[in-house]
Structures are given as C-alpha cells and as structure tokens.
Scaffold this active site. Structure first.
Site, PDB file in Angstrom:
ATOM      1  N   LEU A 244       0.827  -1.197   0.000  1.00 33.30           N
ATOM      2  CA  LEU A 244       0.000   0.000   0.000  1.00 33.30           C
ATOM      3  C   LEU A 244       0.865   1.253   0.000  1.00 33.30           C
ATOM      4  O   LEU A 244       1.685   1.449   0.913  1.00 33.30           O
ATOM      5  CB  LEU A 244      -0.914   0.022   1.230  1.00 33.30           C
ATOM      6  CG  LEU A 244      -1.870  -1.167   1.378  1.00 33.30           C
ATOM      7  CD1 LEU A 244      -2.636  -1.066   2.689  1.00 33.30           C
ATOM      8  CD2 LEU A 244      -2.836  -1.242   0.195  1.00 33.30           C
ATOM      9  N   GLU A 245       0.684   2.092  -1.013  1.00 34.75           N
ATOM     10  CA  GLU A 245       1.358   3.392  -1.075  1.00 34.75           C
ATOM     11  C   GLU A 245       0.248   4.430  -1.147  1.00 34.75           C
ATOM     12  O   GLU A 245      -0.420   4.566  -2.170  1.00 34.75           O
ATOM     13  CB  GLU A 245       2.272   3.450  -2.299  1.00 34.75           C
ATOM     14  CG  GLU A 245       3.272   4.590  -2.249  1.00 34.75           C
ATOM     15  CD  GLU A 245       2.722   5.879  -2.847  1.00 34.75           C
ATOM     16  OE1 GLU A 245       2.443   6.805  -2.046  1.00 34.75           O
ATOM     17  OE2 GLU A 245       2.581   5.972  -4.067  1.00 34.75           O
ATOM     18  N   LEU A 246       0.052   5.164  -0.042  1.00 32.67           N
ATOM     19  CA  LEU A 246      -1.147   5.969   0.135  1.00 32.67           C
ATOM     20  C   LEU A 246      -0.818   7.459   0.206  1.00 32.67           C
ATOM     21  O   LEU A 246       0.238   7.887  -0.225  1.00 32.67           O
ATOM     22  CB  LEU A 246      -1.896   5.487   1.378  1.00 32.67           C
ATOM     23  CG  LEU A 246      -2.136   3.959   1.426  1.00 32.67           C
ATOM     24  CD1 LEU A 246      -2.815   3.549   2.714  1.00 32.67           C
ATOM     25  CD2 LEU A 246      -2.933   3.499   0.212  1.00 32.67           C
TER      26      LEU A 246
END
Length: 511
Positions: A244-246
């Site tokens: 996850l790159e948020l």
C-alpha cells in the site's frame, strides 16, 4: 487487453485534455467485475510458464522494455501531458523514471540471491531461495500514470509473477501506451501482463471474486488512505498483505540555519509541481518564528512570479487532472477559516478571477489559483488532512522539539523535509520524524529508482517500493534442508555437543 486480446467493455467514455476540455485524447471501453476476473484467470494460467523462464532471461526482457521506453520517451511524455495536464518537463522526468527502474532491475535477474546456511548437523546443508508470489493485481492512481506502475510491474515481472493492472480511469491513453511498450518491448507472452479499464466498484468486486477463487496472490495499490484501508482489509481477509502506497501530509521544517532562498525554491516545487497532486506534495511548511515573516514574503513573491497555465509551455503547474479533483479541491478551499491568512487569490482562474501572467487560455481548462494559507494549526482540517491540490499551509514553531511534534501530528508518514545547515538539526529531525522518506535541503517530492519508497501510518503499511527492498513484496522466501547422511536427523534433538568442563575457572594467582 487480456491474454493478448482486446475485450468488450460494458460502457464507453472519452478521456479529455484537462487543459483543453474540448479535446478528446482517447476513447476507452470500461469493463466490469467479470473483466477483471477474466484477466486474473489469464494471468494465473500464464504464471507457471513465465516463472520457469530463467531469471536472467526475464532480466533481458526488462532491458528490452527500458530501451523501448527510451526510444518512445518524448511520445509517451506528450501523452501524459495531454491527458493529465502535467507540465511537459515533469512528464519527461516521469518517463525517465521508468527507464531508471528498468536499468536497475535488469541486473537483479542475475542477483535474486538466496543463501547457503550452515546446519547444526553433519552431512546436511541448508538453503534459502526467492520464489515468485504468483499473480499480482496492481491498482494505480493517475497522477503518475506511467512512473508509479513501473515500480510495481517491473520488479513483479522480473521475479516471475504475472500481472493484472487496473490503471486510473482518467489516464487510459497513457496506460494503454505504457502497456503496449511493455508487451512489445519486452516480448512478453500473452497473459503475462494484462490491463483492465474499470471503475472503482467494479474493480473492488472483481478483486474480491478473484481472491475468493484463488487467482490473485498479491495486491499492489497506490491511492488514497481511505481506499487503501478497504484494499488492505480485503487482502487481510484472504491472509494476504497488500503493498500500500497511500496519501501524505508531507511537512517541511525551515530552521533559522536554513538558506531561505533555497527553501523557497524547494517549497515552490514541492507544493505546486503537478498542481499539488502528488502523494509527496508539500502539506505544511513549519517555519521558525524568527524567520517566518521573511520566508513567507519570499515564498509569496516567488509564487506570484511563477508561470502557470498551458502544460506544454514552461510553467510551474498546469490544470487539475480531472473534474473530480477540481471539485475536491474546491471543497478543500472551503476549509479555510477566518483566522487563517490567505496569501493569494483562491478558486478557479477565470476572466472575473484572473491570475497575472497566466500562460494560455484559462477558460479552456481546469486551471486553479495556487494558494498559501498562513496560520494553520493542529485541529484545523487544512493542517490535519491531505489536501490534494495546489494548497500549502504555513505555521510557525519555537524550537525543534515543537517542530518535530507538529510534523508528526497529522499521522501520515510518507515524505518530509528539513532546511538547515546545522548537522545536529538535520540528524535530530531524521531520527524522530515518522516519515518513511526525508530530505535535507531538498523537496518533499522526488524519488530515485534504487532507494526504498513508501510510508507509515496513514501513508501505508510499511511496504516499500523501488530498489532491492521491493523484491520482498513480489517474492516469498523458501527454505530447504538437504540431508545426505543416510539416516533421519531430528533438528534440536540429535545435535552433537562438545565436551566442556562446566566447573573450569582461571586461577590468576598461579600465573
């Protein structure tokens, strides 16, 4: 494209140029949940054969992709500029990032190292190996429509995985060009790299069905923190950990020891490059009270002089990428409170709300004023939450302790920066900031292909992209023990022990 063939969609739509809204860039056919499931089935079937290809050969495929991107660098950058309004110079840099990623990973095909580990028993050897996870679903945003996908897709392909990619709805032309370059430049067999255009609900439903059917082994997602929670939860229910790159609320601390002109330059690019529509865009400038007014004057002057407008020209920023982001940005502007000090005009740039020196025709696209808001504090929505667009908050601090506390308060942890010429300040900040990335005397934005990229807290689950670190996202460690003793040796039970004297002590007096 699924299994090397175009698929029929359930609805058609136009992709338009956000700087010239009457210009259609591409027509796209959107699929539904079954389209994604079909792509997952194709990738699942193709994966064993792709994994069986020796890793150095897969590395040569990555090399071919890199050279194909290099040959088409200007053409791909022009598509990015036309479709999302990113200034052409930035678009060229984005395409270069794909090339850099390929150049790094082409060699990793010969360096997917395991270990030979000594055993506690005779006539036995221990080994570790990296194995591909299987089929990877990649879901990416459109603010970096070609660079960010490469961070997932290049290492995933290299390590023997197959791909189902769902790009952003508003960048179909860039993603289609990216896919074609990868498949043709790398000579990828059918089914190895599939692309599906679909909206959010259809994607989530298709992903859930694919996971239920055992067709997807890993999810990579770049997007908002809110959607990231849903994707992470879905993966968790299937005993998977998503990559996850948020979002981010990336702070920049400016100390009395800073070069203020350099800090202004960094803040200008960090806050307003890509019209503030980056996950690493500057959120809040945290400036020491002794230099606050001086910095703010310089920052405002630099912003007022910066060219804004047509992204094919030399400008600091172009339009908002899509109408939905323009609407959200207007909502963020509504968060400005009476106690805040707005340093420039707000809202959409029009004949009635003009910007001096605008480049081009503001009525043609989704152009908005860049805004600096001074006096933001914890508890203010502008301070606490990501504001995706050209809006930068400013606050002041008394000492470095307070600056670091302010920087960590929003709970994001993607990128950060400090401007100082005091080494103790730089290392104190780096040691205590919660962000996964930090810069000293540089922007909050900017990544290199051989460094880990990713965040913590609201910005991600600790997974990292780029460099050797991303290999752990797309491979699983396998351990092997090989016993050639000819008899059963039981670990921890049949270990030979040396004879030792437990009562021995050294008599110093006798020496």
């Amino acid at each position: 494209m699924v299994d090397g063939k175009p698929v029929d969609g359930v609805r058609a739509a136009d992709s338009t140029n956000p700087s010239r809204l009457d210009e259609v860039i591409a027509k796209v056919s959107f699929g539904d949940a079954s389209t994604l499931v079909g792509a997952a089935e194709s990738a699942h079937r193709a994966q064993p054969a792709w994994a069986a290809i020796p890793a150095p050969v897969r590395g040569r495929a990555i090399a071919g992709i890199g050279r194909a991107v290099e040959r088409n660098k200007q053409a791909l950058a022009k598509i990015v500029t036309a479709e999302i309004g990113k200034p052409y110079a930035e678009a060229l840099g984005e395409v270069q990032e794909i090339i850099d990623t390929c150049d790094f990973f082409l060699g990793e095909g010969r360096r997917l190292y395991g270990q030979t580990v000594p055993s506690e028993m005779a006539d036995k050897q221990l080994f570790t190996f990296r194995r591909p996870v299987g089929t990877v679903a990649v879901i990416t945003a459109g603010n970096f429509p070609v660079a960010v996908p490469s961070w997932y897709i290049v290492p995933a392909l290299l390590t023997g995985n197959t791909i189902v990619w769902k790009p952003a709805e508003y960048s179909p032309a860039a993603s289609a060009a990216f896919h074609e370059i990868f498949v043709r430049g790398g000579g990828l067999p059918d089914g190895v790299f599939n692309i599906v255009h679909a909206d959010g609900p259809s994607t989530f439903a298709g992903l859930e069905q694919s996971l239920d059917a055992g067709l997807i082994d890993k999810i990579g997602f770049t997007g908002s923190s809110a959607v990231g929670r849903e994707v992470g939860g879905l993966a968790g229910r299937h005993l998977q950990t998503a990559c996850l790159e948020l979002g981010g609320k990336n702070p920049m601390v400016i100390t009395p020891a800073a070069d203020l002109d350099l800090a202004v330059e960094g803040a200008l690019f960090a806050g307003f490059g890509t019209a503030g529509q980056r996950c690493t865009s500057l959120g809040t400038v945290i400036v020491h009270e002794s230099v606050h007014d001086d910095f703010l004057d310089r920052f405002n002057a630099a912003l007022a002089a910066a060219p804004i407008g047509d992204p094919t020209a030399e400008v600091l920023m172009g339009p908002m990428m899509d109408a939905k982001f323009a609407e959200r940005y207007e909502e963020f502007l509504s968060w400005i409170q009476p106690q805040h000090k707005v340093q420039a005009a707000c809202g959409r740039i029009t004949a009635d709300n003009p910007r001096d020196g605008f480049v081009g025709d503001p009525a043609a696209g989704l152009f908005y004023h860049p805004v600096v808001v001074d006096g933001v504090q914890p508890g203010d929505a502008i301070f606490d939450q990501e504001t995706f667009g050209p809006l930068v908050g400013v606050t002041s601090y008394r000492d470095l302790e307070q600056a670091i506390e302010l920087a960590n308060t929003p709970g994001y942890g993607l990128s950060s920066a400090i401007y100082t010429n005091d080494a103790r300040e730089a290392f104190s900040f780096a040691n205590r900031i919660s962000a996964g990335m930090t810069s000293v005397n540089n922007s909050t934005s900017g990544a290199e292909a051989h460094l880990p990229f990713g965040g913590n807290g609201k910005s991600g689950n600790g997974s990292r992209q780029s460099g050797i670190w991303v290999l752990d996202q797309f491979t699983r460690w396998q351990s092997m023990n090989w016993d050639y003793s000819g008899r059963l040796q039981k670990a921890q039970m049949d270990v030979a022990e040396l004879a030792v004297d437990p009562d021995f002590t050294l008599d110093v007096d006798e020496r």
